[in-house]
Design a protein around this motif. Structure first.
Motif, mmCIF file in Angstrom:
data_model
loop_
_atom_site.group_PDB
_atom_site.id
_atom_site.type_symbol
_atom_site.label_atom_id
_atom_site.label_comp_id
_atom_site.label_asym_id
_atom_site.label_seq_id
_atom_site.Cartn_x
_atom_site.Cartn_y
_atom_site.Cartn_z
ATOM 1 N N GLU A 26 -1.066 0.892 -5.071
ATOM 2 C CA GLU A 26 -0.489 -0.396 -5.482
ATOM 3 C C GLU A 26 0.301 -0.245 -6.776
ATOM 4 O O GLU A 26 1.401 -0.795 -6.898
ATOM 5 C CB GLU A 26 -1.590 -1.438 -5.655
ATOM 6 C CG GLU A 26 -2.228 -1.878 -4.357
ATOM 7 C CD GLU A 26 -3.476 -2.720 -4.568
ATOM 8 O OE1 GLU A 26 -3.680 -3.630 -3.751
ATOM 9 O OE2 GLU A 26 -4.241 -2.449 -5.514
ATOM 10 N N LYS A 31 3.552 1.612 -5.989
ATOM 11 C CA LYS A 31 4.516 0.771 -5.274
ATOM 12 C C LYS A 31 5.177 -0.220 -6.220
ATOM 13 O O LYS A 31 6.401 -0.365 -6.216
ATOM 14 C CB LYS A 31 3.822 0.030 -4.135
ATOM 15 C CG LYS A 31 4.759 -0.795 -3.296
ATOM 16 C CD LYS A 31 4.047 -1.428 -2.120
ATOM 17 C CE LYS A 31 5.038 -2.234 -1.292
ATOM 18 N NZ LYS A 31 4.413 -2.811 -0.105
ATOM 19 N N ARG A 32 4.391 -0.869 -7.051
ATOM 20 C CA ARG A 32 4.940 -1.863 -7.982
ATOM 21 C C ARG A 32 5.842 -1.221 -9.031
ATOM 22 O O ARG A 32 6.785 -1.854 -9.510
ATOM 23 C CB ARG A 32 3.809 -2.624 -8.674
ATOM 24 C CG ARG A 32 3.045 -3.531 -7.752
ATOM 25 C CD ARG A 32 1.972 -4.277 -8.484
ATOM 26 N NE ARG A 32 1.106 -5.020 -7.582
ATOM 27 C CZ ARG A 32 0.195 -5.877 -7.978
ATOM 28 N NH1 ARG A 32 0.009 -6.114 -9.263
ATOM 29 N NH2 ARG A 32 -0.551 -6.503 -7.097
ATOM 30 N N HIS A 80 5.624 7.202 -6.566
ATOM 31 C CA HIS A 80 4.738 7.589 -5.476
ATOM 32 C C HIS A 80 3.287 7.607 -5.944
ATOM 33 O O HIS A 80 3.002 7.938 -7.102
ATOM 34 C CB HIS A 80 5.140 8.969 -4.936
ATOM 35 C CG HIS A 80 4.578 9.254 -3.587
ATOM 36 N ND1 HIS A 80 3.317 9.777 -3.424
ATOM 37 C CD2 HIS A 80 5.086 9.052 -2.344
ATOM 38 C CE1 HIS A 80 3.079 9.914 -2.128
ATOM 39 N NE2 HIS A 80 4.144 9.478 -1.445
ATOM 40 N N ARG A 81 2.368 7.279 -5.055
ATOM 41 C CA ARG A 81 0.941 7.232 -5.420
ATOM 42 C C ARG A 81 0.433 8.590 -5.889
ATOM 43 O O ARG A 81 -0.427 8.656 -6.768
ATOM 44 C CB ARG A 81 0.092 6.713 -4.267
ATOM 45 C CG ARG A 81 0.048 7.633 -3.077
ATOM 46 C CD ARG A 81 -0.951 7.202 -2.019
ATOM 47 N NE ARG A 81 -0.850 8.062 -0.866
ATOM 48 C CZ ARG A 81 -1.336 9.309 -0.813
ATOM 49 N NH1 ARG A 81 -1.962 9.820 -1.854
ATOM 50 N NH2 ARG A 81 -1.193 10.031 0.273
#
Length: 78
Positions: free
Chosen positions: A29, A32-33, A37-38
């Protein structure tokens, strides 16, 4: 990279993780915000990345803190 540099990066990662968890966000999250990339977020939190200033600013915006708060090491005497 010397030991002091590694400790500094780990401290930044710890502060990112603490703030992310306080906001109840997953790494995915947050990424994305922030438009990142995670896996990048995870590597920052583990202190594996020498994160660029613009990426740090993106993370700070989502975490609702000034970038300096993520960079500032706690005062050992406090």
């Amino acid at each position: 990279m010397n030991r002091d540099d590694k400790q500094f990066l780990q401290g930044v990662g710890d502060r990112v993780r603490e703030r992310r968890l306080a906001l109840k966000l997953t790494q995915a999250e947050l990424g994305k915000r922030a438009g990142l990339h995670r896996t990048f977020v995870g590597s920052v939190e583990r202190g594996e990345r020498n994160v660029a200033l613009l990426s740090l600013r993106k993370l700070a915006r989502v975490l609702r803190v000034p970038p300096a708060e993520l960079l500032t090491e706690p005062d050992p005497g406090a």
